[in-house]
Write a protein that holds these residues in place. Structure first.
Motif, PDB file in Angstrom:
ATOM      1  N   VAL A 165      -6.273 -11.507  -6.343  1.00  0.00           N
ATOM      2  CA  VAL A 165      -6.784 -11.170  -5.009  1.00  0.00           C
ATOM      3  C   VAL A 165      -7.215 -12.429  -4.268  1.00  0.00           C
ATOM      4  CG1 VAL A 165      -8.652 -10.002  -3.751  1.00  0.00           C
ATOM      5  CG2 VAL A 165      -7.458  -8.810  -5.606  1.00  0.00           C
TER       6      VAL A 165
ATOM      7  N   LYS B 273      -5.603 -14.263  -0.867  1.00  0.00           N
ATOM      8  CA  LYS B 273      -6.437 -14.560   0.306  1.00  0.00           C
ATOM      9  C   LYS B 273      -6.318 -16.039   0.678  1.00  0.00           C
ATOM     10  CE  LYS B 273     -10.405 -13.090   1.203  1.00  0.00           C
ATOM     11  NZ  LYS B 273     -11.850 -12.918   1.135  1.00  0.00           N
TER      12      LYS B 273
ATOM     13  N   LEU C 100      -7.542  -9.563   3.978  1.00  0.00           N
ATOM     14  CA  LEU C 100      -8.128  -8.452   3.227  1.00  0.00           C
ATOM     15  C   LEU C 100      -8.637  -7.420   4.220  1.00  0.00           C
ATOM     16  CD1 LEU C 100      -8.959  -7.297   0.482  1.00  0.00           C
ATOM     17  CD2 LEU C 100     -11.097  -8.569   0.701  1.00  0.00           C
TER      18      LEU C 100
ATOM     19  N   ASP D 195     -15.621  -8.623  -0.027  1.00  0.00           N
ATOM     20  CA  ASP D 195     -14.852  -9.261  -1.095  1.00  0.00           C
ATOM     21  C   ASP D 195     -15.023  -8.515  -2.413  1.00  0.00           C
ATOM     22  OD1 ASP D 195     -13.512 -11.310   0.182  1.00  0.00           O
ATOM     23  OD2 ASP D 195     -15.176 -12.722  -0.030  1.00  0.00           O
TER      24      ASP D 195
ATOM     25  N   GLY E 126      -9.077  -2.240  -1.689  1.00  0.00           N
ATOM     26  CA  GLY E 126      -8.767  -2.904  -0.434  1.00  0.00           C
ATOM     27  C   GLY E 126      -7.278  -3.130  -0.323  1.00  0.00           C
TER      28      GLY E 126
ATOM     29  N   LEU F 152      -4.343  -6.034   0.927  1.00  0.00           N
ATOM     30  CA  LEU F 152      -3.997  -7.381   1.337  1.00  0.00           C
ATOM     31  C   LEU F 152      -2.773  -7.263   2.236  1.00  0.00           C
ATOM     32  CD1 LEU F 152      -4.376  -9.162  -2.107  1.00  0.00           C
ATOM     33  CD2 LEU F 152      -5.738  -9.645  -0.065  1.00  0.00           C
TER      34      LEU F 152
END
Length: 107
Positions: free
Chosen positions: A36, A40, A46, A52, A62, A64
């Motif tokens: 993740v 980022k 995100l 986060d 979440g 991406l």
């Protein structure tokens, strides 16, 4: 397994095939966080997340996004992490992080 479970799995598998999706399940927590944060750092945004990734919580989810590509990321204490996305991206993650890529969810 019951009839409805089999039908649900078949429909999910069909959806994954139609949309050219793959999934990686049971990603260990540290590796999931690394993936993740790496994405980022590479410019992926995100979205749909309560902030986060924080493994001190019981669960996190979440998405991406970069351009028209989306990776759906879910993590919880019990099942660890899973990432769903386009085949070419998920297979790249599987290769880079030595993770098993599947054509559809196992459950």
């Amino acid at each position: 397994m019951g009839l409805f479970t089999n039908i649900r799995r078949a429909l999910t598998a069909s959806k994954f095939q139609r949309k050219d999706l793959k999934i990686i399940e049971a990603i260990p927590t540290e590796r999931f966080a690394t993936i993740v944060f790496q994405f980022k750092d590479e410019g992926w945004e995100l979205t749909d997340a309560p902030g986060d990734l924080d493994v001190s919580r019981d669960s996190w989810q979440g998405k991406l996004r970069k351009g028209t590509s989306t990776l759906t990321c879910n993590w919880n204490n019990d099942d660890e992490g899973e990432i769903v996305g386009l085949t070419r991206i998920i297979e790249g993650i599987g290769k880079d992080f030595n993770l098993k890529v599947q054509s559809a969810p196992s459950r």
